[in-house]
Design a protein around this motif. Structure first.
Motif, PDB file in Angstrom:
ATOM      1  N   TYR A  63      46.113  51.844  43.875  1.00  0.00           N
ATOM      2  CA  TYR A  63      46.611  50.654  43.187  1.00  0.00           C
ATOM      3  C   TYR A  63      45.598  50.189  42.157  1.00  0.00           C
ATOM      4  O   TYR A  63      44.390  50.211  42.386  1.00  0.00           O
ATOM      5  N   ARG A  64      46.121  49.786  41.014  1.00  0.00           N
ATOM      6  CA  ARG A  64      45.262  49.336  39.923  1.00  0.00           C
ATOM      7  C   ARG A  64      44.606  48.006  40.280  1.00  0.00           C
ATOM      8  O   ARG A  64      45.261  47.087  40.762  1.00  0.00           O
ATOM      9  N   ARG A  65      43.332  47.899  40.042  1.00  0.00           N
ATOM     10  CA  ARG A  65      42.607  46.669  40.353  1.00  0.00           C
ATOM     11  C   ARG A  65      42.825  45.643  39.249  1.00  0.00           C
ATOM     12  O   ARG A  65      42.823  45.987  38.062  1.00  0.00           O
ATOM     13  N   LEU A  66      42.998  44.413  39.642  1.00  0.00           N
ATOM     14  CA  LEU A  66      43.160  43.345  38.664  1.00  0.00           C
ATOM     15  C   LEU A  66      41.820  43.050  37.992  1.00  0.00           C
ATOM     16  O   LEU A  66      40.763  43.110  38.633  1.00  0.00           O
ATOM     17  N   PRO A  67      41.846  42.726  36.705  1.00  0.00           N
ATOM     18  CA  PRO A  67      40.596  42.448  35.971  1.00  0.00           C
ATOM     19  C   PRO A  67      40.062  41.055  36.274  1.00  0.00           C
ATOM     20  O   PRO A  67      40.004  40.179  35.395  1.00  0.00           O
ATOM     21  N   LEU A  68      39.670  40.851  37.526  1.00  0.00           N
ATOM     22  CA  LEU A  68      39.137  39.554  37.948  1.00  0.00           C
ATOM     23  C   LEU A  68      37.679  39.728  38.347  1.00  0.00           C
ATOM     24  O   LEU A  68      37.353  40.575  39.190  1.00  0.00           O
ATOM     25  N   PRO A  69      36.765  38.949  37.773  1.00  0.00           N
ATOM     26  CA  PRO A  69      35.334  39.135  38.043  1.00  0.00           C
ATOM     27  C   PRO A  69      34.952  38.955  39.509  1.00  0.00           C
ATOM     28  O   PRO A  69      34.013  39.575  39.989  1.00  0.00           O
ATOM     29  N   ASP A  70      35.673  38.091  40.246  1.00  0.00           N
ATOM     30  CA  ASP A  70      35.316  37.812  41.631  1.00  0.00           C
ATOM     31  C   ASP A  70      36.025  38.742  42.622  1.00  0.00           C
ATOM     32  O   ASP A  70      35.821  38.616  43.834  1.00  0.00           O
ATOM     33  N   LEU A  71      36.834  39.659  42.129  1.00  0.00           N
ATOM     34  CA  LEU A  71      37.619  40.500  43.035  1.00  0.00           C
ATOM     35  C   LEU A  71      36.773  41.262  44.048  1.00  0.00           C
ATOM     36  O   LEU A  71      37.095  41.260  45.247  1.00  0.00           O
ATOM     37  N   PRO A  72      35.685  41.934  43.644  1.00  0.00           N
ATOM     38  CA  PRO A  72      34.904  42.703  44.632  1.00  0.00           C
ATOM     39  C   PRO A  72      34.402  41.866  45.807  1.00  0.00           C
ATOM     40  O   PRO A  72      34.261  42.385  46.920  1.00  0.00           O
ATOM     41  N   ARG A  73      34.136  40.579  45.577  1.00  0.00           N
ATOM     42  CA  ARG A  73      33.611  39.726  46.649  1.00  0.00           C
ATOM     43  C   ARG A  73      34.602  39.529  47.775  1.00  0.00           C
ATOM     44  O   ARG A  73      34.216  39.292  48.929  1.00  0.00           O
ATOM     45  N   PHE A  74      35.887  39.647  47.465  1.00  0.00           N
ATOM     46  CA  PHE A  74      36.910  39.309  48.458  1.00  0.00           C
ATOM     47  C   PHE A  74      37.693  40.522  48.971  1.00  0.00           C
ATOM     48  O   PHE A  74      38.587  40.358  49.795  1.00  0.00           O
ATOM     49  N   GLU A 130      39.013  32.144  44.574  1.00  0.00           N
ATOM     50  CA  GLU A 130      37.940  31.262  45.023  1.00  0.00           C
ATOM     51  C   GLU A 130      37.717  31.451  46.507  1.00  0.00           C
ATOM     52  O   GLU A 130      38.625  31.831  47.247  1.00  0.00           O
ATOM     53  N   GLY A 131      36.504  31.169  46.956  1.00  0.00           N
ATOM     54  CA  GLY A 131      36.222  31.204  48.380  1.00  0.00           C
ATOM     55  C   GLY A 131      34.742  31.281  48.656  1.00  0.00           C
ATOM     56  O   GLY A 131      33.948  31.692  47.803  1.00  0.00           O
ATOM     57  N   ARG A 188      34.848  34.348  52.135  1.00  0.00           N
ATOM     58  CA  ARG A 188      36.144  34.994  52.195  1.00  0.00           C
ATOM     59  C   ARG A 188      37.106  34.230  51.299  1.00  0.00           C
ATOM     60  O   ARG A 188      36.822  33.095  50.883  1.00  0.00           O
ATOM     61  N   LEU A 189      38.247  34.815  50.996  1.00  0.00           N
ATOM     62  CA  LEU A 189      39.202  34.190  50.087  1.00  0.00           C
ATOM     63  C   LEU A 189      39.750  32.896  50.682  1.00  0.00           C
ATOM     64  O   LEU A 189      40.127  32.841  51.856  1.00  0.00           O
ATOM     65  N   GLU A 190      39.791  31.846  49.857  1.00  0.00           N
ATOM     66  CA  GLU A 190      40.321  30.555  50.298  1.00  0.00           C
ATOM     67  C   GLU A 190      41.375  29.999  49.348  1.00  0.00           C
ATOM     68  O   GLU A 190      42.213  29.192  49.743  1.00  0.00           O
ATOM     69  N   ARG A 191      41.341  30.450  48.092  1.00  0.00           N
ATOM     70  CA  ARG A 191      42.256  29.892  47.107  1.00  0.00           C
ATOM     71  C   ARG A 191      42.573  30.938  46.036  1.00  0.00           C
ATOM     72  O   ARG A 191      41.684  31.661  45.592  1.00  0.00           O
ATOM     73  N   VAL A 192      43.862  31.009  45.642  1.00  0.00           N
ATOM     74  CA  VAL A 192      44.305  31.936  44.601  1.00  0.00           C
ATOM     75  C   VAL A 192      44.857  31.118  43.438  1.00  0.00           C
ATOM     76  O   VAL A 192      45.679  30.214  43.635  1.00  0.00           O
ATOM     77  N   HIS A 193      44.427  31.466  42.230  1.00  0.00           N
ATOM     78  CA  HIS A 193      44.924  30.789  41.038  1.00  0.00           C
ATOM     79  C   HIS A 193      45.980  31.666  40.365  1.00  0.00           C
ATOM     80  O   HIS A 193      45.734  32.855  40.097  1.00  0.00           O
ATOM     81  N   LEU A 194      47.134  31.093  40.099  1.00  0.00           N
ATOM     82  CA  LEU A 194      48.223  31.795  39.434  1.00  0.00           C
ATOM     83  C   LEU A 194      48.444  31.216  38.045  1.00  0.00           C
ATOM     84  O   LEU A 194      48.122  30.047  37.782  1.00  0.00           O
ATOM     85  N   ARG A 195      49.021  32.052  37.155  1.00  0.00           N
ATOM     86  CA  ARG A 195      49.317  31.592  35.795  1.00  0.00           C
ATOM     87  C   ARG A 195      50.715  32.029  35.399  1.00  0.00           C
ATOM     88  O   ARG A 195      51.091  33.185  35.585  1.00  0.00           O
TER      89      ARG A 195
END
Length: 565
Positions: free
Chosen positions: A355-366, A450-451, A454-461
Motif C-alpha cells: 500500500y502506498r504511504r501517505l505523504p505525512l511527516p509524522d506517519l513513521p511515528r505512528f 497527532e499523538g 501512539r495515535l490520538e487524533r487524525v486530521h481530515l481535509r
C-alpha cells in the motif's frame, strides 16, 4: 484423555471448534491395507517402554504408525510435561505439519509400553503424500488439524512479552501468527505474572518486545529474521546448489508457481520476506475467488498453498528477502538479506506490491501504534469498541471496513474520489451501505496525525472546500494504491513509469537491447531471458487473487521451455 481446542483446517488461528467433532480426523486409524501400503516405504521395529521417539525441538524426525503398544505425546513447558494425547490403537500415527516443512517439532513422543511401530523418514513420507491420493488426504488433514490445535492451545516453544503501545510487538505477533507458529503472548499492561517472568530472565520494560524460546534463549526486540532463525522456521540451504527455479515472493502468484513447479519435478526454492500469502494474506475474507462460495480468508488460502508447495518438495525460506538480482551472466545469482547468494537457471519475480504511504511527516511515528496497513484479528482486537478510519476505495479497504465493523464502534471509510463504484466490487459496496456502523466520506483525505507515543487524533481535509477538521481517532487503516516491490531489481529488468515489471508484449525494442535469443519474450517473461514476473508486481496485471494464481501457474509452461533452450 485431555481436552484440546481444535480449530478449522482452513487456516492457522481460526475460531476453535469442539474437540470431539474433529478428533476422528485429527487422530484417524489407518486400515490394515493402508498400513501395508505405507510399509513399502518404511520399516517395522520393536520399541521398548520409555523410548523417546522424537523430542521437542528436534528438526529431523521420523513418522511413526502404531502397530501395537501405546505412545504418548506431551508438550514441554519450562521443563514440565503437559499431556496432549495417547496413541494406542493400531493404525494411529504421529506428526503435524512441521514434519513436512522441516521445522522443529513442538512436542515429545514417548512409548508408554512396549510395542511395534512402522517408521518412515520425512522424504519417504513426502513421496507417499505425492503419489497416494487417499493417504495424502488422510495424513495432510490430520497434520493441519493438529497444527491449528497447537496454535489454539498456545502449545509452542516460544513465549512473547509485548505491549499494545509497541509497534514492534504488533510486527512480531503478526509474523508468528501468519507463519502458523504457536506461541504464548503476554502483555506487560494486562497480564498478571509478567513481572515475575521479567525478573526471572533479568529483563526490563525497555527490552520489550521479548521472545523467549524454549525458556533458554532470549531475543530482545528481534527482527523477523532473528525470530525465524531462533524458532527454526527455515531449513538449511545448500549454497552451491543450482536451482531450476527461484521464486522471490510467496504471495498467491509465487505460491502458485512453487506448487506447479515442484509438482512437475523442478527444483524450486521460494524466498519470502515476511510470511506466505503476501498482501492477500492479510485479507480478512476473499469472497469472489472461484470455488469458495462462502469466502476464505487470505491467511487460510496462503496456509493451504504453503502446505501444497511443501507437499511437492519446494523449499521455502521465511523472513529472507532478495536484495539484488545479478543478471550479467547465467545461471542467475540472487543476493539475500542474510548475506547468502542462491544460484538458479530461471527466476520468478513475485514480490507483489505494498500500500502506498501517505505523504505525512509524522506517519513513521505512528506505524504499528495506531496506523496499520492490514486488518487481521489482532488489529480488530486492538480497536474493539472504538472508532476507526479506513482510507481507500479498493476491495481490500472494503473487506477491512466490513471486518472491522464487527468489533469497532464505528468505521469511517475515507476516499478522495466521488464514491466507490469505480474501484470496489458491488457486493462489498452493498454491505457497506447496509451496515449500521460504517459511514462513507467522499472527497476527503488525511492531512495530519497527532499523538503522544501512539495515535490520538487524525486530521481530515475536504478537497472541495479545503475545510479541515480533527477527529479523536486512535486507529487508522491505510489501504491506498499500490507501490511495487522492485527496488531490489536495480537495472536488471525493464520497469514501467510506476516501477512495475514490464513483460511480453509490453516490452519495447529499447527494453530488449540486451535480449540474447532469436525468439521474442514469452507472455510473462521480462527483458531478461528466463526471468519472469507474475502477480501484482507485473505491469498491467489485474490486481486480483485469481489472476495472480493463474499467472503463477502459466509461467511454469514458459519455464519448462526456457530450461530446454
Amino acid at each position: 484423555m485431555p481436552t484440546i481446542a481444535v480449530v478449522s483446517p482452513d487456516g492457522w488461528g481460526t475460531m476453535a471448534n469442539d474437540f470431539a467433532e474433529r478428533r476422528a480426523q485429527m487422530f484417524p486409524r489407518l486400515s490394515a491395507e493402508q498400513i501395508e501400503r505405507l510399509s513399502k516405504c518404511g520399516k517395522r521395529r520393536r520399541v521398548a517402554r520409555g523410548t523417546i521417539l522424537f523430542d521437542q525441538g528436534d528438526i529431523s524426525r521420523n513418522f511413526h504408525v502404531v502397530i501395537s503398544g501405546e505412545m504418548e505425546v506431551v508438550h514441554l513447558v519450562d521443563g514440565r510435561e503437559e499431556p496432549i494425547t495417547v496413541l494406542h490403537a493400531p493404525g494411529q500415527f504421529t506428526g503435524e505439519s512441521s514434519i513436512l516443512t522441516g521445522r522443529r517439532t513442538l512436542v515429545r513422543g514417548r512409548m508408554r509400553e512396549d510395542g511395534e511401530l512402522l517408521e518412515m523418514t520425512p522424504d519417504a513420507l513426502r513421496k507417499v503424500v505425492q503419489s497416494d491420493s487417499e493417504l495424502s488426504e488422510i495424513l495432510l488433514r490430520a497434520f493441519i488439524l493438529r497444527r491449528v490445535a497447537l496454535i489454539a492451545d498456545h502449545r509452542g516453544d516460544a513465549v512473547m512479552i509485548g505491549s499494545s503501545h509497541s509497534a514492534a510487538t504488533l510486527r512480531i505477533r503478526e509474523f508468528l501468527t501468519r507463519n502458523g507458529q504457536p506461541h504464548t503472548y503476554l502483555d506487560v499492561e494486562g497480564d498478571p505474572g509478567v513481572q515475575t517472568l521479567l525478573d526471572r530472565f533479568q529483563l526490563r520494560l525497555e527490552d520489550v518486545p521479548v521472545v523467549i524460546s524454549r525458556y533458554d534463549r532470549i531475543l530482545k526486540n528481534p527482527t523477523n529474521a532473528e525470530v525465524a532463525d531462533c524458532l527454526g522456521l527455515n531449513v538449511a540451504i545448500e549454497p552451491d546448489r543450482v536451482r531450476d527455479v527461484v521464486v522471490v515472493g510467496a504471495g498467491p502468484a509465487g505460491l502458485a508457481a512453487a506448487v506447479y513447479g515442484a509438482s512437475e519435478g523442478l527444483d524450486v526454492l521460494v524466498v519470502e520476506s515476511h510470511a506466505p500469502g503476501g498482501q492477500a494474506g492479510s485479507s480478512s475474507k476473499i469472497e469472489n475467488y472461484l470455488g469458495f462460495p462462502t469466502g476464505i480468508s487470505g491467511q487460510a488460502l496462503a496456509a493451504r498453498a504453503f502446505m501444497q508447495a511443501e507437499k511437492f518438495g519446494a523449499d521455502i525460506l521465511i523472513a529472507r528477502s532478495g536484495t539484488r538480482l545479478h543478471c550479467e551472466g547465467h545461471p542467475y545469482l540472487i543476493d539475500l538479506a542474510d548475506g547468502t547468494t542462491v544460484t538458479t537457471r530461471t527466476v520468478v519475480i513475485a514480490t507483489g506490491a505494498q500500500y502506498r504511504r501517505l505523504p505525512l511527516p509524522d506517519l513513521p511515528r505512528f506505524e504499528g501504534v495506531g496506523v496499520y496497513s492490514g486488518a487481521s484479528g489482532m488489529e480488530a482486537q486492538l480497536c474493539k469498541g472504538e472508532d476507526v478510519i479506513v482510507v481507500g476505495g479498493g476491495n481490500s479497504a472494503g473487506q477491512a471496513a466490513i471486518f472491522l465493523a464487527r468489533t469497532a464502534r464505528h468505521v469511517l471509510v475515507v476516499v478522495r474520489g466521488k464514491g466507490l463504484a469505480e474501484t470496489m466490487s458491488r457486493y462489498l459496496i452493498q454491505r457497506i451501505e447496509a451496515s449500521g456502523n460504517i459511514t462513507l466520506r467522499t472527497f476527503t483525505e488525511v492531512s495530519g496525525l497527532e499523538g503522544n507515543g501512539r495515535l490520538e487524533r487524525v486530521h481530515l481535509r475536504d478537497s472541495r472546500t479545503n475545510e479541515r477538521f480533527p477527529m479523536p481517532i486512535r486507529h487508522l487503516f491505510l489501504m491506498t494504491g499500490a507501490s511495487p516491490n522492485t527496488g531490489w531489481l536495480t537495472d536488471c529488468v525493464a520497469l514501467d513509469g510506476k516501477g512495475f515489471v514490464k513483460t511480453g508484449p509490453d516490452l519495447t525494442e529499447e527494453n530488449l537491447a540486451t535480449w540474447r535469443l532469436k525468439r521474442p519474450p514469452y507472455l510473462l517473461e521480462t527483458s531478461r531471458a528466463g526471468v519472469f514476473a507474475v502477480g501484482d508486481v507485473r505491469s498491467n496485471s489485474v490486481k486480483r487473487v485469481a489472476s495472480a494464481v493463474g499467472e503463477g501457474s502459466i509461467c511454469l509452461q514458459f519455464i519448462h521451455r526456457t530450461l530446454t533452450e
